[in-house]
Enzyme design. Structure first.
Site, PDB file in Angstrom:
ATOM      1  CG  MET A 137     -10.533  35.121  31.930  1.00 16.12           C
ATOM      2  SD  MET A 137     -11.102  36.809  32.261  1.00 16.12           S
ATOM      3  CE  MET A 137      -9.748  37.760  31.589  1.00 16.12           C
ATOM      4  CG  ASP A 139     -12.514  30.223  25.370  1.00 17.09           C
ATOM      5  OD1 ASP A 139     -11.305  30.485  25.411  1.00 17.09           O
ATOM      6  OD2 ASP A 139     -12.974  29.241  24.774  1.00 17.09           O
ATOM      7  CD  GLN A 155     -14.288  28.008  29.650  1.00 20.70           C
ATOM      8  OE1 GLN A 155     -13.742  26.971  29.363  1.00 20.70           O
ATOM      9  NE2 GLN A 155     -15.478  28.056  30.208  1.00 20.70           N
ATOM     10  CB  THR A 199     -16.509  27.710  25.451  1.00 20.99           C
ATOM     11  OG1 THR A 199     -15.196  28.084  25.862  1.00 20.99           O
ATOM     12  CG2 THR A 199     -17.148  28.856  24.706  1.00 20.99           C
ATOM     13  NE  ARG A 262     -12.666  22.421  21.311  1.00 20.39           N
ATOM     14  CZ  ARG A 262     -11.895  21.476  20.783  1.00 20.39           C
ATOM     15  NH1 ARG A 262     -12.209  20.213  20.930  1.00 20.39           N
ATOM     16  NH2 ARG A 262     -10.809  21.798  20.110  1.00 20.39           N
TER      17      ARG A 262
END
Length: 676
Positions: A137, A139, A155, A199, A262
């Site tokens: 795991m 963000d 994530q 993200t 991003r």
């Protein structure tokens, strides 16, 4: 009146029919046949018994698979998620165009490993911090409060305990502490996100609808921005999500590299009727935040200027931008902006893996932000957390009128260790964020009040005097799940008599850690320590003087003796903490197995420690007061609560549901012919 532009869009959701952490259950039952049943019940019983047997066999096969040695399963998944062309020593994340997600340059130096036992690895799992049942795991994504539920997306790698195959995991909660795991929200299944659903953030619109913007990594390895929204807004659990058919909605502009575009922010609304969205990027080595305008979230205009830019900070990830009130102790909606409001700009720096923030003024007329203190700009000044903490994200909780902060706590061991234990990373305890109205120069962070519902078995220690160079044990029972509140008073005579020459220039990192000795410190608490103190994690204050003879107080955490394992991260972390005249020194520490979150002076300075003890675990973990000052006595008063475990509910997969339904129906009929 805002009109939702997605009402006419087709449902593109490819619903995932299984949760990301399936449960495998094996049930054995005994029964006795009852003679004299009517034929229809006998036939029904036989048919349902057959279904039951089939389900039992399938579950048995699942269980057999789940009983493979953990190291074999994870090793297989590990190699599956590594491209064959990955050079040795180069992160797969960097090669894929995202930041280094492991960031463990200190791990496995010289090939040294530690012989972890399964009980040691099992102990590392937290009890009240959010983490999936297994696998990787990172963000936190799109946190929000919606129709009675808190939502956390994150994530997630469904296949392995290392980074890759990035999907959006999803969990919901009524209180931010106890969580129910749901099926994946989004999976990488379109050309524009086939290499990762990265993200993103959620925006709640005035008409009650939700839009989510997220970064996708395309089949051609370009970072693009995509739009998604709930398939059924009437479902408060928001189980199914739709990807907008016109994705991607944004591609890198001509002056931005394909791999430097991003992590869109939550949108905020301006007086001109336009929504604004910020996206992290860089130009050469200058970190920047681009700003786009939109009225419908499907078409966008890139502004000529920038929200902000700071040279020599590199790529800005996970940018966050939000207002804080300078007059009230409550959170603000992301679009709020009036006199008495400051704006926080935060960026996660790819170069250093540190979350920096600064306070400043937002000028809506040209969408620029100016820091209050240029010497403490983003990347050079304040940090959310001085320990292991990254990719943080806030949201406005309209339920309790507060701004809540999430952060990703990564690992400080090796990937090999993560593969052995079968999981990697946790989320921090959610924190309430406020402007510090006393110092007026920093934020305050404090654990959400709901975590206090886990407290039990309070023990109090009042006015405990700790002499120079001494350690005092505290009898608190089991010491691996604790909430500690402490205040310290230092001897006034020693404080006045301290000279400048022997303590000037101190800081946490180069000051020798908790073992260093000065006139006025260090002093504080040893957590996750064992009786011999061979393993210990000190959290402490150190009082120094600057070149002008003024007192400076540091709040630090020392991991240098936190573990006997040679290849884990062992940092000394911390920073200056403002202490105003008349204030006592206070700290709060949340201990949850391998995570220690420490809050100094009401949350002015925060440190998260990621530690891996080998001896100070289970019943061997202890708590001590310590004072390593050379001259000053310290008086401490503490409240220490045991912390119960949070609830983590995993929805059973359809196979297990069939099994359970079949069994109980057959039980009602009273027939078990397959047992005889």
């Amino acid at each position: 009146m805002y009109t939702d532009p997605f009402r006419i869009c087709p449902d593109l959701e490819r619903a995932v029919s299984y949760p990301y952490n399936p449960l495998h259950n094996e049930v054995e039952q005994e029964g006795t046949p009852v003679p004299g049943r009517r034929p229809i019940k006998v036939i029904s019983s036989i048919l349902l018994s057959g279904i039951f047997v089939l389900a039992l066999v399938m579950v048995f096969l699942c269980v057999q698979r789940s009983q493979e040695p953990l190291t074999d399963v994870m090793e297989r998944n590990h190699h599956h998620s590594l491209p064959s062309s990955t050079p040795v020593g180069v992160s797969r994340g960097v090669l894929e165009g995202v930041s280094e997600k492991t960031f463990r340059l200190y791990s496995n130096k010289g090939g040294v490993t530690y012989p972890w036992t399964q009980p040691m690895l099992s102990w590392q799992r937290t009890a009240y911090h959010f983490q999936p049942e297994k696998n990787w795991m990172n963000d936190p994504n799109a946190p929000m409060y919606y129709n009675g539920w808190y939502h956390l997306f994150y994530q997630y790698n469904p296949e392995s305990a290392v980074w890759g195959n990035i999907t959006w995991g999803h969990a919901i909660s009524k209180d931010l502490i106890n969580w129910e795991n749901l099926p994946f929200a989004m999976v990488p299944d379109e050309w524009y996100d086939i290499n990762g659903v990265w993200t993103g953030s959620a925006t709640l619109l005035p008409d009650g609808s939700i839009v989510v913007l997220y970064t996708g990594f395309t089949k051609d390895k370009v970072q693009v921005q995509n739009l998604a929204y709930p398939a059924d807004p009437s479902d408060p659990r928001l189980i199914h999500w739709v990807k907008y058919p016109g994705n991607p909605i944004l591609v890198p502009p001509p002056h931005i590299r394909d791999l430097d575009f991003r992590d869109p922010t939550t949108a905020w609304f301006g007086p001109d009727g336009h929504w604004r969205v910020a996206i992290g990027s860089k130009i050469n080595d200058t970190g920047i935040s681009l700003v786009y305008h939109t009225t419908n979230f499907t078409t966008y205009e890139l502004l000529d200027g920038l929200l902000h830019a700071v040279p020599e900070t590199g790529m800005w990830e996970c940018v966050d931008f939000y207002p804080v009130s300078t007059t009230e102790k409550k959170g603000l909606n992301t679009s709020d902006n009036w006199p008495g409001v400051k704006h926080v700009l935060k960026a996660s720096l790819d170069n250093t893996k540190i979350d920096y923030y600064a306070l400043g003024t937002y000028y809506v007329e040209n969408d620029t932000w100016i820091p209050d203190n240029e010497m403490a700009d983003v990347g050079f000044g304040l940090r959310y957390d001085y320990g292991k903490y990254y990719a943080s994200k806030t949201f406005y909780d309209q339920n309790k009128q507060r701004r809540v902060l999430w952060g990703w706590i990564g690992e400080s061991d090796s990937e090999d260790d993560d593969i052995k234990k079968g999981w990697a990373s946790v989320q921090s305890i959610p924190r309430v964020v406020l402007f510090d109205q006393k110092t007026r120069s920093n934020l305050l962070q404090w654990p959400v009040e709901e975590v206090e519902n886990l407290r039990s078995n309070l023990k109090e220690f009042n006015k405990v005097v700790v002499g120079p160079g001494t350690v005092v044990p505290l009898d608190v029972g089991t010491a691996t799940q604790l909430d500690i509140s402490a205040e310290f008073e230092i001897d006034g005579k020693a404080l006045k008599g301290a000279t400048r020459d022997d303590i000037v220039g101190y800081n946490c990192v180069v000051g020798g850690g908790a073992a260093g000795r000065g006139t006025l410190g260090p002093f504080g608490i040893l957590v996750l320590a064992e009786d011999s103190l061979a393993e210990q994690t000190p959290v402490y204050f150190y009082i120094s003087k600057d070149s002008g003879g003024e007192y400076r107080t540091f709040f630090c955490a020392d991991q240098s003796r936190s573990s006997l394992a040679p290849h884990v991260g062992k940092f000394v972390s911390g920073s200056l903490v403002p202490v105003l005249e008349g204030e006592k020194l206070t700290m709060r520490i949340l201990v949850d197995h391998s995570i220690v979150e420490s809050f100094g002076q009401g949350g002015r300075t925060v440190i998260t420690s990621r530690i891996y003890p080998t001896k100070a675990i289970y019943e061997s973990a202890r708590v001590f007061l310590f004072n390593n000052a050379t001259e000053a006595n310290v008086t401490a008063s503490l409240k220490i609560w045991q912390m119960n475990s949070a609830a983590f509910i995993n929805s059973p997969p359809p196979l297990v549901s069939i099994f359970i339904i079949s069994f109980f129906y057959i039980l009602q009929l009273g027939q078990f012919p397959f047992l005889f």
